[in-house]
Design an enzyme around this catalytic site. Structure first.
Site, PDB file in Angstrom:
ATOM      1  CG  MET A 153     -15.513  -6.482   8.507  1.00 22.58           C
ATOM      2  SD  MET A 153     -14.425  -4.951   8.891  1.00 22.58           S
ATOM      3  CE  MET A 153     -15.237  -4.443  10.385  1.00 22.58           C
ATOM      4  N   GLY A 154     -13.994  -6.449   4.061  1.00 15.86           N
ATOM      5  CA  GLY A 154     -13.218  -7.337   3.463  1.00 15.86           C
ATOM      6  C   GLY A 154     -11.846  -7.191   4.322  1.00 15.86           C
ATOM      7  NE  ARG A 155      -8.017  -9.096   0.280  1.00 17.32           N
ATOM      8  CZ  ARG A 155      -8.436  -9.789  -0.583  1.00 17.32           C
ATOM      9  NH1 ARG A 155      -8.394 -11.002  -0.311  1.00 17.32           N
ATOM     10  NH2 ARG A 155      -8.553  -9.363  -1.716  1.00 17.32           N
ATOM     11  CB  ILE A 156      -8.808  -2.662   2.617  1.00 16.42           C
ATOM     12  CG1 ILE A 156      -7.901  -3.302   1.601  1.00 16.42           C
ATOM     13  CG2 ILE A 156      -8.569  -1.233   3.147  1.00 16.42           C
ATOM     14  CD1 ILE A 156      -7.879  -2.535   0.404  1.00 16.42           C
ATOM     15  CB  THR A 234      -8.958   4.462   0.182  1.00 12.65           C
ATOM     16  OG1 THR A 234      -9.221   3.452   1.353  1.00 12.65           O
ATOM     17  CG2 THR A 234      -8.314   5.667   1.188  1.00 12.65           C
ATOM     18  NE  ARG A 236     -10.802   1.079  -8.567  1.00 16.09           N
ATOM     19  CZ  ARG A 236      -9.635   0.781  -7.844  1.00 16.09           C
ATOM     20  NH1 ARG A 236      -9.229   1.282  -6.945  1.00 16.09           N
ATOM     21  NH2 ARG A 236      -8.887  -0.424  -8.578  1.00 16.09           N
ATOM     22  CD  GLU A 265      -8.837   8.084  -9.469  1.00 17.38           C
ATOM     23  OE1 GLU A 265      -7.795   7.364  -9.913  1.00 17.38           O
ATOM     24  OE2 GLU A 265      -9.344   7.828  -8.385  1.00 17.38           O
ATOM     25  CG  HIS A 284      -5.841   5.898  -6.985  1.00 17.45           C
ATOM     26  ND1 HIS A 284      -6.919   5.451  -7.980  1.00 17.45           N
ATOM     27  CD2 HIS A 284      -5.782   4.779  -6.202  1.00 17.45           C
ATOM     28  CE1 HIS A 284      -7.425   4.260  -7.698  1.00 17.45           C
ATOM     29  NE2 HIS A 284      -6.615   3.776  -6.818  1.00 17.45           N
TER      30      HIS A 284
HETATM   31  C1  DGY Z   1      -6.175  -1.004  -6.353  1.00 18.67           C
HETATM   32  O1  DGY Z   1      -5.137  -1.875  -6.184  1.00 18.67           O
HETATM   33  O2  DGY Z   1      -7.335  -1.374  -6.878  1.00 18.67           O
HETATM   34  C2  DGY Z   1      -5.594   0.170  -5.825  1.00 18.67           C
HETATM   35  O3  DGY Z   1      -6.638   1.080  -6.043  1.00 18.67           O
HETATM   36  C3  DGY Z   1      -4.529   0.864  -6.386  1.00 18.67           C
HETATM   37  O4  DGY Z   1      -3.311  -0.098  -5.600  1.00 18.67           O
END
Ligand code: DGY
Length: 325
Positions: A153-156, A234, A236, A265, A284
């Site tokens: 539960m960080g920023r994203i 989304t 890693r 990747e 990505h």
């Molecule tokens: C990040 O910033 O770590 C993303 O994977 C690519 O923008």
């Protein structure tokens, strides 16, 4: 004048900023520079602006004679050996904050695409298979009023909670401690990883890749998830045990996945994940909007300049190297 090497063409906003303060060389290839090119270039530069595709490890750092700063054009910095950089007094910066909402947009988009068969639907129409309105055609899962499990539960993660609350979703999250503000704002609940996996209809990953998060989601965890659940990643690739995920998807242990990141990747079209029907894949592109990439370029460039000019940037990853700034 300071010398800075940039490992790929990034948005001009960032390059112009760097060029107004340093002698800048930019790798012109469309693909990442080979390792020996980075090694050759790192020798006599003061600053490096690199991408997540560039592995900056001990061997590369050993060659650098006067490197002061590495600006990573990403928020994640698992491509850089931070301990080795720190040992050498090299500051490392990243791009926190600016890509939060853009990445959450993509994560939520993958969730919607996987839940509602948007990609399959597109293919179905393009392939000329659509004959009539059908009662049972491409039935998917409801997003509204379902449960979203957020790992990290960080920023994203919080940006995902914001989106989920707009869809009337119940929100569970797994993090080291409850975040009161998030709980209040979105009615979210901090739970164990096990509870999150068992109760969520959608599980979305928003933790950095570290030794502690390596294969955080593997066979055991996938087996705890609901049969109808969809996994979104989304963050890693290596946070998920990829062969275990393929196996779980093929056997119907979980219903689907939306993936923007992979173990190695790029993946090719022969990758097993490209051959599982209920998976939506993306190359990505979490932070890939015009506005956000321009902001990332500016922030990465200013971090490099600030360190070279003896200032401490807000986005420093290893502040201990700038103790005296
Ligand atoms: C990040 O910033 O770590 C993303 O994977 C690519 O923008």
């Amino acid at each position: 004048m300071f010398r800075v090497y940039v490992t790929r063409k990034i948005p001009q906003e960032g390059l112009s900023l760097l060029q107004s303060h340093a002698d800048v060389t930019v790798w012109q290839g469309e693909l990442p520079p080979p390792r020996d090119v980075i090694v050759d270039n790192i020798r006599d530069i003061d600053g490096l602006l690199c991408l997540l595709t560039d592995k900056i490890d001990q061997e590369v750092l050993d060659v650098a004679r006067k490197l002061k700063v590495i600006g990573n054009y990403a928020v994640g910095f698992d491509n850089i050996d931070i301990a080795e950089a720190t040992k050498r007094g090299i500051a490392v910066t990243n791009t926190p904050g600016v890509l939060t909402e853009t990445t959450a947009d993509l994560a939520f988009g993958l969730l919607m695409a996987a839940a509602r068969n948007i990609v399959q639907g597109d293919r179905y129409v393009r392939e000329g298979l659509w004959q009539t309105w059908e009662p049972m055609l491409l039935l998917g899962r409801d997003i509204h009023e379902s449960t979203l499990g957020i790992i990290g539960m960080g920023r994203i993660g919080q940006a995902m909670a914001k989106r989920a609350s707009g869809f009337g979703m119940r929100i569970l999250y797994y993090d080291s401690a409850p975040i009161e503000e998030v709980d209040k704002k979105y009615g979210a609940q901090n739970v164990s990883l096990e509870q999150l996996l068992q109760e969520s209809d959608f599980v979305t990953i928003h933790v950095p890749y570290t030794l502690a998060t390596d294969k955080l989601i593997s066979t055991r965890e996938l087996n705890m998830m609901k049969k109808e659940a969809i996994l979104i990643n989304t963050a890693r690739g290596p946070v998920v045990d990829e062969p275990a995920l393929v196996d779980a998807l093929q056997k119907g242990v979980i219903a689907g996945a939306g993936l923007d990141v992979f173990h190695t990747e790029p993946i090719s079209k022969d990758h097993p994940l490209c051959h599982v029907a209920n998976v939506v894949v993306a190359p990505h592109i979490g932070s890939a909007s015009f506005r956000t990439r321009a902001k990332m370029a500016t922030i990465a460039a200013s971090g490099v300049i600030e360190v070279l000019q003896g200032r401490k940037p807000y986005n420093i990853v290893n502040p201990e190297v700038l103790r005296n700034y």
